[in-house]
Each structure stands twice: as structure tokens, then as C-alpha cells.
Design a protein around this motif. Structure first.
Motif, mmCIF file in Angstrom:
data_model
loop_
_atom_site.group_PDB
_atom_site.id
_atom_site.type_symbol
_atom_site.label_atom_id
_atom_site.label_comp_id
_atom_site.label_asym_id
_atom_site.label_seq_id
_atom_site.Cartn_x
_atom_site.Cartn_y
_atom_site.Cartn_z
ATOM 1 N N PHE A 194 26.532 21.483 -29.013
ATOM 2 C CA PHE A 194 27.943 21.196 -29.269
ATOM 3 C C PHE A 194 28.165 19.688 -29.405
ATOM 4 O O PHE A 194 28.950 19.236 -30.252
ATOM 5 N N ARG A 195 27.470 18.910 -28.606
ATOM 6 C CA ARG A 195 27.596 17.458 -28.686
ATOM 7 C C ARG A 195 27.122 16.935 -30.040
ATOM 8 O O ARG A 195 27.771 16.074 -30.651
ATOM 9 N N GLU A 196 26.000 17.446 -30.518
ATOM 10 C CA GLU A 196 25.458 16.971 -31.797
ATOM 11 C C GLU A 196 26.373 17.342 -32.960
ATOM 12 O O GLU A 196 26.619 16.514 -33.848
ATOM 13 N N ILE A 197 26.892 18.569 -32.962
ATOM 14 C CA ILE A 197 27.745 18.964 -34.092
ATOM 15 C C ILE A 197 29.072 18.221 -34.050
ATOM 16 O O ILE A 197 29.663 17.930 -35.101
ATOM 17 N N ASN A 198 29.542 17.870 -32.859
ATOM 18 C CA ASN A 198 30.749 17.041 -32.756
ATOM 19 C C ASN A 198 30.523 15.679 -33.389
ATOM 20 O O ASN A 198 31.376 15.159 -34.124
ATOM 21 N N THR A 199 29.361 15.088 -33.086
ATOM 22 C CA THR A 199 29.027 13.776 -33.656
ATOM 23 C C THR A 199 28.901 13.857 -35.163
ATOM 24 O O THR A 199 29.360 12.963 -35.895
ATOM 25 N N ILE A 200 28.292 14.922 -35.655
ATOM 26 C CA ILE A 200 28.157 15.112 -37.106
ATOM 27 C C ILE A 200 29.530 15.169 -37.762
ATOM 28 O O ILE A 200 29.776 14.544 -38.805
ATOM 29 N N GLY A 201 30.444 15.918 -37.144
ATOM 30 C CA GLY A 201 31.775 16.040 -37.715
ATOM 31 C C GLY A 201 32.519 14.718 -37.754
ATOM 32 O O GLY A 201 33.257 14.430 -38.713
ATOM 33 N N SER A 202 32.341 13.891 -36.724
ATOM 34 C CA SER A 202 33.066 12.618 -36.672
ATOM 35 C C SER A 202 32.439 11.554 -37.571
ATOM 36 O O SER A 202 33.140 10.676 -38.080
ATOM 37 N N LYS A 203 31.124 11.629 -37.796
ATOM 38 C CA LYS A 203 30.450 10.590 -38.598
ATOM 39 C C LYS A 203 30.433 10.909 -40.091
ATOM 40 O O LYS A 203 30.413 9.986 -40.916
ATOM 41 N N ALA A 204 30.433 12.189 -40.446
ATOM 42 C CA ALA A 204 30.193 12.559 -41.851
ATOM 43 C C ALA A 204 31.291 12.061 -42.774
ATOM 44 O O ALA A 204 31.033 11.719 -43.934
ATOM 45 N N ASN A 205 32.554 12.047 -42.302
ATOM 46 C CA ASN A 205 33.654 11.536 -43.127
ATOM 47 C C ASN A 205 33.758 12.288 -44.451
ATOM 48 O O ASN A 205 33.898 11.694 -45.526
#
Length: 293
Positions: free
Chosen positions: A256-267
Motif C-alpha cells: 500500500f505504501r509503494e502504490i501510494n508513492t506511485i500515485g503521488s509521483k506519477a503526475n
């Protein structure tokens, strides 16, 4: 092998004196909690019952219900006739003094202290304890079989959710390079508009530097790699010899932490939509894992 924390098992055992039946029910809990319900004369069994249960169960709330019936009309209780007689005499004397009618029967006296007592000679014996032990072992075996069946069904669902996450993240990986290219195109369009409307001088190096900075900020390669590693670890635990509910819970948190980071960084809107779907699958996994021992 996954084991469900939810299950039910029952067992029985008997001899010429006693018939013993045991029911064991378990539900999910982060820790192990054991509750034993049995006749008062057999309360000394509680510690032994808990010891036996702990050999086969490590997590969950477990309720053990022990029922013991005496055969051939035997009763563990005795009536103290002298106590009844004394109570009866005093009750009649009190009724006379108060000018009331004497009591009609003895039944109200049975609840008074000392009238009915447990026959200590008929309390727990080693043979009784062995009967309870045998019935409990049978119930725990049935409970274990139930938990294995439930665990297999959960494993199949967890595997399906892992496949779903892999498919979705593969789509994110394919989309990621297009984000930088789309940003470069938008940036060039804005620069050309700015140049046409003003005398601003923007070099190719400026554009390359800006695109490079954007590419670095939205790079999700590392997060995608870690997420796939977590899924591989998760799969390995599904097929391990022991049930690893706590570790599976930890991996859910990491995914869950990794997919959260992906969502915030991908733009990127498309990736943001896919991230929502991945989170939904991880949430399904988390709900299932909460019931894994």
C-alpha cells in the motif's frame, strides 16, 4: 499453507460413568485468547485445556465448551437432610411468631447455603481428565481440517488478487515513459506560445534541463520494482509450510505504501485511475489476511 482463524470443531468421548462432548470455535484476533466453559466441578481442567489448544493454534479468539453428563442416574450433588430439617424448623417457628401460614413445600430451601453440595468423591478424576482430553483432541482435529479448507479458499483468492495487481502495475510500467514524452510536448507548446508573445529567449538546453527534472521527479521505476518484489514475497509465503498471517499483514502495508508513492509521483490521470484499482485489490487482500493465522 494458509490457516484460517475462523473455524468450528467438535468431539466426544465416553465411558461407563461419563459422556463428554467438546465444541471448539475460533474467530480472528491479532493475538491468542482462549476461553474455556465447563462445569464448576471441572474448573481445574481450564489450564490443561488451554495448554492443549496452544499446541495447535497461535492466533485467534478460541472458545472451548466442555459438556459432561453423568450416566446411569448418577449425580454430582448431594442433599444435606440435616440442613434442610434445621431450615424447615426455623422457618415454621418464624411463621408461627409472625402469624403466617407455614410454607407449603421444601423447594425454596434448596437454594439456601449448605443445603445442596457437590459430592467431592465424584469430582474430577484422572479418568475423567483423559476423557476430556480425548474429546478435545478430536474437536481440535476437526477444527484444524476446517481451517485448512478455509485457508485454501483464501489462498486462491489472494493469488487472484496478486495477479490482478501485477496486471495493473504492468500497465503503469508501460504508461510511465509516455508521461515524460507528454510533458515534453506540452512544455514545447507553452514555450512556443511564450516566444511568439514576447521576446523571451529559451534555449534547447533549458528545455532539456526542465524535462530532465520532471522525469526525475516522476520516476516510479524503483517503486514498481519494490512492489513486484513484495508480491513475489507474498506468493512465497502463501506456499510456505507455516501460516504467516502477521508477515502477510506487514507486506500488505508495504504494498500500500509503494502504490501510494506511485500515485503521488506519477503526475498522470491515467495512472491515478489505475492506482485506485490497485488499492482496491490490496484492500481486498488486507481483509482476507486479517483472518489468516
Amino acid at each position: 499453507m494458509l490457516l484460517s482463524m475462523t473455524g468450528f470443531g467438535e468431539g466426544s468421548s465416553a465411558n461407563e460413568r461419563l459422556a463428554v462432548s467438546v465444541e471448539v470455535r475460533s474467530v480472528n484476533n491479532r493475538h491468542l485468547k482462549i476461553t474455556t466453559r465447563c462445569p464448576d466441578s471441572y474448573l481445574t481442567l481450564e489450564s490443561e485445556v488451554e495448554k492443549i489448544v496452544r499446541r495447535s493454534i497461535t492466533r485467534g479468539t478460541v472458545t472451548v465448551h466442555v459438556r459432561i453428563d453423568r450416566l446411569a442416574g448418577q449425580s454430582p450433588y448431594t442433599l444435606d437432610v440435616d440442613a434442610v430439617s434445621q431450615y424447615w424448623t426455623e422457618l415454621r417457628q418464624a411463621a408461627d411468631r409472625l402469624h403466617l401460614a407455614p410454607p407449603a413445600d421444601l423447594s425454596p430451601l434448596l437454594a439456601l447455603p449448605g443445603v445442596v453440595s457437590e459430592d467431592s468423591s465424584r469430582s474430577l478424576t484422572p479418568e475423567d481428565g483423559q476423557l476430556v482430553h480425548n474429546a478435545l483432541e478430536t474437536a481440535l482435529t476437526a477444527l484444524g481440517e476446517f481451517r485448512v479448507r478455509e485457508g485454501q479458499a483464501m489462498r486462491d483468492e489472494l493469488e487472484q488478487q496478486c495477479l490482478t495487481i501485477e496486471k495493473l502495475t504492468d500497465g503503469i510500467r508501460e504508461r510511465a515513459p509516455q508521461i515524460v514524452e507528454a510533458y515534453r510536448t506540452r512544455l514545447l507548446e507553452r514555450v512556443n506560445d511564450l516566444i511568439r508573445s514576447s521576446n523571451v529567449d529559451i534555449t534547447d538546453a533549458d528545455i532539456v534541463r526542465e524535462v530532465s527534472l520532471f522525469a526525475d521527479r516522476c520516476d516510479i521505476t524503483e517503486e514498481l520494482t519494490r512492489l513486484h518484489c513484495h508480491i513475489d514475497q507474498f506468493r512465497g509465503m502463501l506456499d510456505s509450510d507455516a501460516s504467516m498471517g502477521r508477515r502477510l499483514e506487514f507486506l500488505c502495508q508495504e504494498m500500500f505504501r509503494e502504490i501510494n508513492t506511485i500515485g503521488s509521483k506519477a503526475n498522470d490521470v491515467e495512472i491515478a485511475h489505475t492506482v485506485v484499482d490497485v488499492k482496491a485489490s490490496i484492500e481486498k487482500i488486507r481483509e482476507i489476511v486479517q483472518n489468516v493465522e
